[in-house]
Enzyme design. Structure first.
Site, PDB file in Angstrom:
ATOM      1  N   SER A 111       0.947  -1.028  -0.120  1.00 21.38           N
ATOM      2  CA  SER A 111      -0.011  -0.016   0.030  1.00 21.38           C
ATOM      3  C   SER A 111       0.897   1.204   0.030  1.00 21.38           C
ATOM      4  O   SER A 111       2.048   1.409   0.915  1.00 21.38           O
ATOM      5  CB  SER A 111      -0.849   0.072   1.224  1.00 21.38           C
TER       6      SER A 111
ATOM      7  N   HIS B 196      -8.729   0.747  -3.633  1.00 19.18           N
ATOM      8  CA  HIS B 196      -9.587   0.705  -2.610  1.00 19.18           C
ATOM      9  C   HIS B 196     -10.273   2.049  -2.156  1.00 19.18           C
ATOM     10  O   HIS B 196      -9.513   2.938  -1.624  1.00 19.18           O
ATOM     11  CB  HIS B 196      -8.648   0.177  -1.296  1.00 19.18           C
TER      12      HIS B 196
ATOM     13  N   GLY C   1      -8.593   4.163   7.167  1.00 17.29           N
ATOM     14  CA  GLY C   1      -8.310   5.539   7.577  1.00 17.29           C
ATOM     15  C   GLY C   1      -6.774   5.986   7.692  1.00 17.29           C
ATOM     16  O   GLY C   1      -6.377   6.917   7.060  1.00 17.29           O
ATOM     17  N   PHE C   2      -6.033   4.832   8.109  1.00 14.98           N
ATOM     18  CA  PHE C   2      -4.653   5.357   8.496  1.00 14.98           C
ATOM     19  C   PHE C   2      -3.699   3.984   8.494  1.00 14.98           C
ATOM     20  O   PHE C   2      -4.254   2.788   8.767  1.00 14.98           O
ATOM     21  CB  PHE C   2      -4.450   5.851   9.880  1.00 14.98           C
ATOM     22  N   GLY C   3      -2.695   4.312   7.997  1.00 12.19           N
ATOM     23  CA  GLY C   3      -1.695   3.237   7.967  1.00 12.19           C
ATOM     24  C   GLY C   3      -1.037   3.079   9.335  1.00 12.19           C
ATOM     25  O   GLY C   3      -1.213   3.865  10.039  1.00 12.19           O
ATOM     26  N   GLY C   4      -0.455   2.042   9.698  1.00  8.91           N
ATOM     27  CA  GLY C   4       0.367   1.754  10.905  1.00  8.91           C
ATOM     28  C   GLY C   4      -0.481   1.346  12.150  1.00  8.91           C
ATOM     29  O   GLY C   4       0.179   1.417  13.278  1.00  8.91           O
TER      30      GLY C   4
ATOM     31  N   GLY D 296      -4.582  -4.113   6.864  1.00  6.28           N
ATOM     32  CA  GLY D 296      -4.223  -3.459   8.071  1.00  6.28           C
ATOM     33  C   GLY D 296      -3.568  -4.154   9.067  1.00  6.28           C
ATOM     34  O   GLY D 296      -3.930  -5.330   9.475  1.00  6.28           O
ATOM     35  N   GLY D 297      -2.314  -3.871   9.396  1.00  4.06           N
ATOM     36  CA  GLY D 297      -1.577  -4.262  10.429  1.00  4.06           C
ATOM     37  C   GLY D 297      -1.038  -5.514   9.977  1.00  4.06           C
ATOM     38  O   GLY D 297      -0.580  -6.524  10.789  1.00  4.06           O
TER      39      GLY D 297
ATOM     40  N   GLY E  77       1.406  -1.797   3.943  1.00 13.14           N
ATOM     41  CA  GLY E  77       1.978  -0.652   3.955  1.00 13.14           C
ATOM     42  C   GLY E  77       3.020  -0.395   4.542  1.00 13.14           C
ATOM     43  O   GLY E  77       4.137  -0.379   4.273  1.00 13.14           O
TER      44      GLY E  77
HETATM   45  C1  DX5 Z   1      -6.048   1.673   6.079  1.00  9.12           C
HETATM   46  C2  DX5 Z   1      -5.712   1.137   4.498  1.00  9.12           C
HETATM   47  C3  DX5 Z   1      -4.508   0.315   4.539  1.00  9.12           C
HETATM   48  C4  DX5 Z   1      -3.228   0.882   5.075  1.00  9.12           C
HETATM   49  C5  DX5 Z   1      -2.441  -0.431   5.682  1.00  9.12           C
HETATM   50  O1  DX5 Z   1      -6.933   2.479   5.852  1.00  9.12           O
HETATM   51  O2  DX5 Z   1      -6.713   0.775   3.806  1.00  9.12           O
HETATM   52  O3  DX5 Z   1      -4.514   0.040   3.197  1.00  9.12           O
HETATM   53  O4  DX5 Z   1      -2.344   1.468   4.080  1.00  9.12           O
HETATM   54  O5  DX5 Z   1      -1.532  -0.146   6.170  1.00  9.12           O
HETATM   55  P1  DX5 Z   1      -0.552  -0.941   7.304  1.00  9.12           P
HETATM   56  O6  DX5 Z   1      -0.321  -2.272   6.356  1.00  9.12           O
HETATM   57  O7  DX5 Z   1       0.396   0.076   7.596  1.00  9.12           O
HETATM   58  O8  DX5 Z   1      -1.430  -1.288   8.148  1.00  9.12           O
HETATM   59 ZN    ZN Z   2      -6.427  -0.385   1.822  1.00 11.77          ZN
END
Ligand code: DX5
Ligand code: ZN
Length: 226
Positions: A17, A75, A151-154, A182-183, A203
């Site tokens: 991602s 997405h 909404g957010f990575g990490g 996610g995660g 991501g």
């Molecule tokens: C979250 C996104 C994910 C995100 C995953 O809302 O849909 O695609 O980039 O990030 P990680 O792998 O860092 O959890």
């Molecule tokens: Zn995603």
């Protein structure tokens, strides 16, 4: 416009991602992962309404398209996918995933997306039960199971949400991909593989690391051993 196709079901795929990539040098960020054999790039589109964050829209997808032959897995974390999906298809998205929470007639929307020439994904938030996608999932090419609130990575991996893969695999059989998002990192990817997922969005576990080839290798090793 030539749309690329998702790799055939039955193979494990990592979908980096770009949310955690350096957007100022996105083309080289993507090249780094495709040089490691990555075939799918996951693009997180956020509208500041369906999720409390903003990312990018069709113009950015159009520029990414010029720089890579990877499958663009888009997405849509947006309230109105019906208003914008066509623009993403025109911009070069190959696969479009919509949230079940945003569409009144999911079966009709799947057909609408197919007619745009893209492959189709449906996704569900951690709080949305599997039953919500039960009827439409077999009509899709891929079902995306959110393992964090979007909404957010990490963020931290949610095991309860991931377990929905088990039931979904029974529903869709082997012909439909199951993606998790996610995660996902080397400590969680084996678990989701055992639950039935075959497509792993990552991501932070890739673009958050200085050595992307090593990060991908670590994920692949964990998938093999998982
Ligand atoms: C979250 C996104 C994910 C995100 C995953 O809302 O849909 O695609 O980039 O990030 P990680 O792998 O860092 O959890
Ligand atoms: Zn995603």
């Amino acid at each position: 416009m030539t749309q690329r196709r998702l790799p055939k079901a039955g193979t494990f795929q990592i979908a980096p991602s770009v949310l955690s990539a350096d957007f100022a040098v996105l083309a080289s960020e993507i090249a780094e992962v495709t040089d490691s054999g990555i075939e799918i790039i996951h693009l997180d589109v956020m509208d500041g309404h369906f999720v409390p964050n903003l990312t990018f829209g069709p113009p950015v997808v159009k520029w990414i398209r010029k720089h890579t032959d990877a499958v663009l897995d888009t997405h849509l974390m947006i309230t109105d996918p019906d208003k914008y999906a066509e623009r993403f298809a025109e911009a070069g998205s190959d696969h479009i995933t919509f949230h079940i929470e945003t569409v009144a007639d999911p079966k009709a929307f799947v057909k609408y997306l197919r007619d745009l020439g893209v492959t189709v994904g449906v996704t569900l938030n951690p709080d949305t039960p599997v039953e919500a996608v039960e009827a439409v999932a077999p009509l899709c090419d891929m079902v995306l199971v959110m393992t964090v609130n979007p909404g957010f990575g990490g963020q931290s991996f949610m095991d309860d949400a991931a377990q929905k893969c088990i039931r979904l695999r029974q529903i869709v059989g082997q012909a439909v991909r199951i993606e998790v998002d996610g995660g996902i990192d080397p400590t969680t990817v084996g678990t989701v593989k055992r639950y039935g997922a075959d497509t792993f969005v990552a991501g932070n576990a890739i673009f958050g690391k200085p050595d992307r080839a090593a990060a991908i290798a670590a994920l692949r090793e964990a998938i093999e051993n998982g």
